[in-house]
Design an enzyme around this catalytic site. Structure first.
Site, short mmCIF file in Angstrom:
data_model
loop_
_atom_site.label_atom_id
_atom_site.label_comp_id
_atom_site.label_asym_id
_atom_site.label_seq_id
_atom_site.Cartn_x
_atom_site.Cartn_y
_atom_site.Cartn_z
CG HIS A 62 -1.97 1.02 1.22
ND1 HIS A 62 -3.18 0.86 1.86
CD2 HIS A 62 -2.04 2.26 0.66
CE1 HIS A 62 -3.93 1.94 1.70
NE2 HIS A 62 -3.24 2.81 0.96
CG ASP A 306 -2.18 4.91 3.53
OD1 ASP A 306 -2.04 5.19 2.33
OD2 ASP A 306 -3.12 5.34 4.23
O1 DOR Z 1 -4.44 9.47 4.60
C1 DOR Z 1 -4.58 8.96 3.51
N1 DOR Z 1 -3.99 9.48 2.42
N2 DOR Z 1 -5.34 7.87 3.41
C2 DOR Z 1 -5.65 7.35 2.19
O2 DOR Z 1 -6.30 6.36 2.16
C3 DOR Z 1 -5.22 8.05 0.96
C4 DOR Z 1 -3.98 8.77 1.19
C5 DOR Z 1 -3.57 9.70 0.08
O3 DOR Z 1 -3.72 9.36 -1.10
O4 DOR Z 1 -3.04 10.78 0.37
#
Ligand code: DOR
Length: 429
Positions: A62, A306
């Protein structure tokens, strides 16, 4: 393709129940042998891994690489360098680029750019066109172009009928459907977890139920369709419970947790550092504890960063206005390792969650050092203590609340196909 001998490290490879001091020989880019006392031959580079932990190359399922469209935040090349510095040999990038990766042309663009990177980059396609949640994306053609999963990450598919169709259709390709679980109506304009702290800090709250209703819905739809569902960045104790119950029923669902949801609570928002603003939001200690328990017992299958790079202009604004997300590739290891050091999670479970588990979910041939496997290896020093210094990041973005944190566990070498693509000692020379 390269030849490499990694000597005297503690090799931890859950894919073959291995935890022993051994040498790893890679010939022509593939693992050739793992045993003790392998001698160096001419033409084979030797890496001394004494005192280090040697594992299959880490897979981050991710990440956000921001290319095409937002290359001021990250490019595929800069994201790959950040991954290598963070010990990752394979990364999968989300579809919320501009244009969105909802068609095979964008997928091919990503793979073409990635072909000159040392890290293996895999693309995740969108579930719906433009991430708008209305019409399915070109999933079949993206599959032919090489996607390893589908997700509208950053934008939850709100329409249950569309989500059902996506799950149904994904079965044709055995593609995992990755759910960013947040109900838009319940989330509203929330910028942090709804609770005592949101009241204290005067910020709008996003309740845990916003995540949990979607987790519950998607589990029911996975049961209905028989498709493979993966819940991204699980953040609440309730979601962990739902996952555990679904798994006990034999539903094909997996889950991941991020470093920040495993470390921080919404107390961190109290200084209004916009680097703590993330979706889903940082929760409470009961949630952090449940996530750790979930990693320990395997309810949370994978660890995933993430990695969400954002520029200064998107973060140095009022909390309400700031973009959601924080970078993660270059800080993940010590926070994952902390689960072993301080929380009693077996090292083999952590390594599994960083390697075999995400590789299996994505269906990629990674995450193992069995002879014949790709020579992708991550090597870290478990004793090294240091402070996180965001000025050293290879990423184009530095949006982290962890700058200055004292941590333990440092990446020493990252290897793909037998080639050393990152060496900490060459960095500091
Ligand atoms: O905090 C986040 N930022 N959560 C996500 O799921 C997407 C991500 C982003 O693309 O900046």
């Amino acid at each position: 393709m390269s030849n490499l001998l990694i000597k005297n490290g503690r090799v931890v490879d859950p894919s073959q129940q291995m935890d022993d001091t051994l040498d790893v020989l890679i010939l022509d880019g593939k693992v050739s042998a793992i045993q003790s006392g392998i001698d160096a031959s001419p033409g084979v580079r030797v890496v001394d891994a004494a005192g280090c932990i040697v594992t299959p190359g880490w897979v981050d399922m991710h990440t956000h690489l921001r290319d095409p469209g937002f290359s001021h935040k990250e490019t595929i090349a800069s994201g790959a360098l950040a991954a290598a510095a963070g010990g990752f040999t394979s990364i999968a990038c989300m579809a919320n680029t501009k244009p969105v990766n909802d068609n095979p042309f964008v997928t091919s663009y990503i793979y073409q750019k990635a072909s000159s990177c040392d890290v293996n980059v895999y693309a995740i396609g969108a579930i719906t066109k433009g991430l708008e949640g209305k019409q399915l994306a070109e999933i079949g053609s993206m599959f032919e172009a090489g996607i390893v999963g589908i997700s509208d990450d950053g934008a939850t598919v709100q329409d249950s009928y569309i989500m059902r169709k996506a799950l149904d259709y994904s079965r044709k390709f055995d593609l995992v459907v990755i759910s960013h679980a947040e109900c838009t109506c319940l989330k509203g304009l929330g910028v942090m977890n709804e609770g005592v702290n949101s009241t204290r800090f005067g910020l709008r709250g996003n309740p845990k139920a916003a995540e949990e209703v979607i987790v519950a819905r998607d589990i029911l739809l996975a049961e209905l369709t028989g498709a493979r569902l993966h819940i991204a960045h699980v953040s609440t104790a309730g979601s962990v419970r739902l996952l555990r119950e679904a798994k006990a029923k034999g539903i094909k669902v997996t889950g991941e947790a991020t470093p920040h949801h495993l470390i921080l609570t919404d107390d961190a928002v109290g200084n209004y550092d916009t680097n703590t603003k993330v979706a889903p939001p940082l929760r409470e200690q009961v949630d952090v504890d449940a996530l750790i328990e979930g990693v320990k017992d395997g309810t949370i299958d994978a660890l995933a960063t993430d990695h969400a790079p954002h520029s200064v202009t998107e973060k140095e604004v009022e909390y309400d206005l700031a973009a959601f997300g924080m970078v993660g590739l270059e800080i993940a290891l010590p926070f994952y390792y902390r689960l072993h050091l301080e929380k009693g999670v077996p090292l083999s479970r952590i390594v599994e969650a960083m390697t075999t588990a995400p590789a299996k979910i994505l269906g990629i041939p990674k995450g193992s050092l069995k002879p014949g496997a790709d020579g992708d290896v991550s090597i870290f020093d478990p004793k090294s203590e240091y402070r996180i210094d965001k000025t050293t990041f290879k990423s184009k973005s530095r949006n982290t609340p962890f700058d200055g944190y004292k941590v333990q566990g440092k990446v020493r070498f990252t290897v793909t196909g037998g080639k050393v693509i990152y060496s900490a000692s060459e960095e500091t020379r």
